[in-house]
Design a protein around this motif. Structure first.
Motif, PDB file in Angstrom:
ATOM      1  N   GLU A  82     -56.427 -14.549   7.699  1.00  0.00           N
ATOM      2  CA  GLU A  82     -57.583 -14.881   7.883  1.00  0.00           C
ATOM      3  C   GLU A  82     -58.892 -15.000   5.896  1.00  0.00           C
ATOM      4  OE1 GLU A  82     -61.810 -15.344  10.047  1.00  0.00           O
ATOM      5  OE2 GLU A  82     -60.649 -13.758  11.572  1.00  0.00           O
ATOM      6  N   LEU A  83     -58.861 -13.876   5.996  1.00  0.00           N
ATOM      7  CA  LEU A  83     -59.679 -13.960   4.494  1.00  0.00           C
ATOM      8  C   LEU A  83     -58.589 -14.799   2.852  1.00  0.00           C
ATOM      9  CD1 LEU A  83     -61.354 -12.650   2.411  1.00  0.00           C
ATOM     10  CD2 LEU A  83     -60.245 -11.215   1.966  1.00  0.00           C
ATOM     11  N   TYR A  84     -57.275 -14.759   3.194  1.00  0.00           N
ATOM     12  CA  TYR A  84     -56.539 -15.600   2.291  1.00  0.00           C
ATOM     13  C   TYR A  84     -56.189 -17.347   2.536  1.00  0.00           C
ATOM     14  CZ  TYR A  84     -54.822 -11.708  -0.866  1.00  0.00           C
ATOM     15  OH  TYR A  84     -54.829 -11.270  -1.108  1.00  0.00           O
TER      16      TYR A  84
ATOM     17  N   ILE B 184     -49.249 -11.717   4.137  1.00  0.00           N
ATOM     18  CA  ILE B 184     -50.584 -12.310   4.082  1.00  0.00           C
ATOM     19  C   ILE B 184     -50.765 -13.883   3.683  1.00  0.00           C
ATOM     20  CG2 ILE B 184     -52.535 -11.434   2.251  1.00  0.00           C
ATOM     21  CD1 ILE B 184     -51.307  -8.841   2.237  1.00  0.00           C
ATOM     22  N   GLN B 185     -49.433 -14.279   2.699  1.00  0.00           N
ATOM     23  CA  GLN B 185     -49.959 -15.282   2.063  1.00  0.00           C
ATOM     24  C   GLN B 185     -49.807 -16.644   3.537  1.00  0.00           C
ATOM     25  OE1 GLN B 185     -45.869 -15.646  -0.079  1.00  0.00           O
ATOM     26  NE2 GLN B 185     -47.995 -15.499  -1.548  1.00  0.00           N
ATOM     27  N   VAL B 186     -49.317 -16.391   4.330  1.00  0.00           N
ATOM     28  CA  VAL B 186     -48.428 -16.975   5.872  1.00  0.00           C
ATOM     29  C   VAL B 186     -49.978 -18.198   5.695  1.00  0.00           C
ATOM     30  CG1 VAL B 186     -49.213 -16.045   8.079  1.00  0.00           C
ATOM     31  CG2 VAL B 186     -47.178 -17.328   7.915  1.00  0.00           C
ATOM     32  N   ASN B 187     -50.896 -18.393   5.903  1.00  0.00           N
ATOM     33  CA  ASN B 187     -52.168 -19.171   6.074  1.00  0.00           C
ATOM     34  C   ASN B 187     -51.980 -19.708   5.281  1.00  0.00           C
ATOM     35  OD1 ASN B 187     -51.046 -19.057   8.600  1.00  0.00           O
ATOM     36  ND2 ASN B 187     -53.286 -17.375   9.333  1.00  0.00           N
ATOM     37  N   CYS B 188     -52.582 -19.191   4.301  1.00  0.00           N
ATOM     38  CA  CYS B 188     -53.228 -19.742   2.469  1.00  0.00           C
ATOM     39  C   CYS B 188     -52.609 -20.531   1.924  1.00  0.00           C
ATOM     40  CB  CYS B 188     -53.051 -18.855   1.535  1.00  0.00           C
ATOM     41  SG  CYS B 188     -53.807 -18.856   0.095  1.00  0.00           S
ATOM     42  N   SER B 189     -52.983 -21.762   1.694  1.00  0.00           N
ATOM     43  CA  SER B 189     -53.295 -23.066   1.697  1.00  0.00           C
ATOM     44  C   SER B 189     -52.737 -23.322  -0.252  1.00  0.00           C
ATOM     45  CB  SER B 189     -53.807 -24.209   1.253  1.00  0.00           C
ATOM     46  OG  SER B 189     -55.286 -23.972   0.605  1.00  0.00           O
ATOM     47  N   THR B 190     -53.285 -21.959  -0.806  1.00  0.00           N
ATOM     48  CA  THR B 190     -52.197 -22.476  -2.676  1.00  0.00           C
ATOM     49  C   THR B 190     -52.016 -20.874  -2.480  1.00  0.00           C
ATOM     50  OG1 THR B 190     -54.735 -21.043  -2.849  1.00  0.00           O
ATOM     51  CG2 THR B 190     -54.562 -24.022  -3.238  1.00  0.00           C
ATOM     52  N   PRO B 191     -50.150 -20.491  -1.811  1.00  0.00           N
ATOM     53  CA  PRO B 191     -50.165 -19.134  -1.946  1.00  0.00           C
ATOM     54  C   PRO B 191     -49.230 -19.006  -3.065  1.00  0.00           C
ATOM     55  CG  PRO B 191     -49.151 -20.664  -0.942  1.00  0.00           C
ATOM     56  CD  PRO B 191     -49.553 -21.433  -0.626  1.00  0.00           C
ATOM     57  N   SER B 192     -49.081 -19.780  -3.971  1.00  0.00           N
ATOM     58  CA  SER B 192     -48.555 -19.747  -5.689  1.00  0.00           C
ATOM     59  C   SER B 192     -49.480 -18.609  -6.221  1.00  0.00           C
ATOM     60  CB  SER B 192     -48.159 -20.792  -6.405  1.00  0.00           C
ATOM     61  OG  SER B 192     -48.970 -21.031  -6.207  1.00  0.00           O
ATOM     62  N   ARG B 193     -50.290 -18.776  -5.974  1.00  0.00           N
ATOM     63  CA  ARG B 193     -50.942 -17.739  -7.120  1.00  0.00           C
ATOM     64  C   ARG B 193     -51.716 -16.274  -6.802  1.00  0.00           C
ATOM     65  NH1 ARG B 193     -56.930 -20.471  -7.010  1.00  0.00           N
ATOM     66  NH2 ARG B 193     -57.307 -21.467  -4.552  1.00  0.00           N
TER      67      ARG B 193
ATOM     68  N   LYS C  19     -44.138 -17.078  -1.122  1.00  0.00           N
ATOM     69  CA  LYS C  19     -44.216 -18.411  -2.030  1.00  0.00           C
ATOM     70  C   LYS C  19     -45.156 -18.289  -3.121  1.00  0.00           C
ATOM     71  CE  LYS C  19     -44.733 -20.277   2.924  1.00  0.00           C
ATOM     72  NZ  LYS C  19     -45.566 -20.764   3.236  1.00  0.00           N
ATOM     73  N   THR C  20     -45.479 -17.585  -4.013  1.00  0.00           N
ATOM     74  CA  THR C  20     -45.413 -16.859  -4.713  1.00  0.00           C
ATOM     75  C   THR C  20     -44.928 -17.144  -6.207  1.00  0.00           C
ATOM     76  OG1 THR C  20     -46.749 -14.728  -3.876  1.00  0.00           O
ATOM     77  CG2 THR C  20     -46.309 -14.775  -6.813  1.00  0.00           C
ATOM     78  N   CYS C  21     -45.938 -18.259  -6.960  1.00  0.00           N
ATOM     79  CA  CYS C  21     -45.154 -18.218  -8.324  1.00  0.00           C
ATOM     80  C   CYS C  21     -45.067 -16.920  -9.941  1.00  0.00           C
ATOM     81  CB  CYS C  21     -45.402 -19.360  -9.088  1.00  0.00           C
ATOM     82  SG  CYS C  21     -47.017 -19.539  -9.750  1.00  0.00           S
ATOM     83  N   HIS C  22     -43.676 -17.480 -10.182  1.00  0.00           N
ATOM     84  CA  HIS C  22     -43.188 -16.495 -11.126  1.00  0.00           C
ATOM     85  C   HIS C  22     -44.235 -16.432 -12.032  1.00  0.00           C
ATOM     86  CE1 HIS C  22     -41.088 -14.158 -13.884  1.00  0.00           C
ATOM     87  NE2 HIS C  22     -41.314 -14.778 -14.581  1.00  0.00           N
ATOM     88  N   GLU C  23     -45.045 -17.361 -12.558  1.00  0.00           N
ATOM     89  CA  GLU C  23     -46.075 -17.358 -13.326  1.00  0.00           C
ATOM     90  C   GLU C  23     -47.276 -16.326 -13.004  1.00  0.00           C
ATOM     91  OE1 GLU C  23     -42.993 -20.684 -13.758  1.00  0.00           O
ATOM     92  OE2 GLU C  23     -44.630 -20.451 -12.504  1.00  0.00           O
ATOM     93  N   ALA C  24     -47.522 -16.197 -11.326  1.00  0.00           N
ATOM     94  CA  ALA C  24     -48.791 -15.813 -11.466  1.00  0.00           C
ATOM     95  C   ALA C  24     -48.343 -13.983 -11.224  1.00  0.00           C
ATOM     96  CB  ALA C  24     -49.196 -15.670  -9.299  1.00  0.00           C
TER      97      ALA C  24
END
Length: 196
Positions: free
Chosen positions: A101-103, A128-137, A160-165
């Motif tokens: 919910e927080l993410y 954790i990132q499943v409901n986050c609209s910006t999961p790559s970061r 869904k995290t990008c390598h750059e993050a």
């Protein structure tokens, strides 16, 4: 996409417990401005006690230029807490529904280009990132406890995290005086929790 990790000036710390308070004190000791988000005003006294206790140890170890408790702002307004931040250290309770919910909220209100690191010790970023609209970061940045004394931080992304993050986070923690350990893949409990 992400700013220079050595140019970070303001950090948002989310969570009023020992990890959130410990991170807050640590970042203050390194000269950062810290905006601390606590969910409920009733948590303020406990949170401030944790920060003051950690500050005693950090002071005896030596503070960085600009370090001051006066650079701390505490709020229970999440939108205000993340508004002009350069990085977010999340240390909310270890409950998957709370984190998700927080993410979901953070994905909507955190400025673009700001990495969000979770102190989670057992949950994976993929969950954790499943409901986050910006999961790559979004990354896991799990500290060895207490975070204000022990230098190691485990870093790993989710599906869904990008390598750059992940790279950015490693560079940021190193610039902030930590010793980052970048993991190749998610494992339940991470390495530090298993060792401890």
């Amino acid at each position: 996409m992400f700013p220079d990790p050595k140019a970070v000036k303001r950090v948002t710390s989310i969570g009023a417990g020992p990890i959130g308070g410990g991170w807050t004190a640590y970042f203050l000791s390194r000269g950062f401005e810290v905006i601390a988000y606590i969910h409920d005003e009733a948590e303020r006294h406990k949170f401030e006690t944790i920060v003051r206790t950690a500050w005693k140890s950090l002071t005896s170890l030596g503070l960085q230029k600009g370090a001051s408790l006066d650079r701390l702002t505490v709020t229970n307004d999440l939108k205000c807490a993340v508004q002009d931040t350069d990085f977010i250290q999340e240390s909310a309770p270890e409950k998957i529904e709370v984190k998700q919910e927080l993410y979901a909220d953070l994905g909507k209100i955190v400025p673009e280009g700001v990495v969000i690191g979770s102190s989670s010790s057992g949950l994976t970023m993929s969950d954790i990132q499943v409901n986050c609209s910006t999961p790559s970061r979004c990354i896991i940045s799990h500290p060895f406890n207490p975070p204000y004394l022990l230098p190691l931080v485990e870093i790993v992304g989710g599906k869904k995290t990008c390598h750059e993050a992940v790279v950015w986070a490693s560079n940021f923690y190193e610039a902030a005086g930590k010793s980052p350990l970048v993991l190749k893949k998610e494992i339940p409990g991470f390495i530090a929790t298993r060792l401890q």
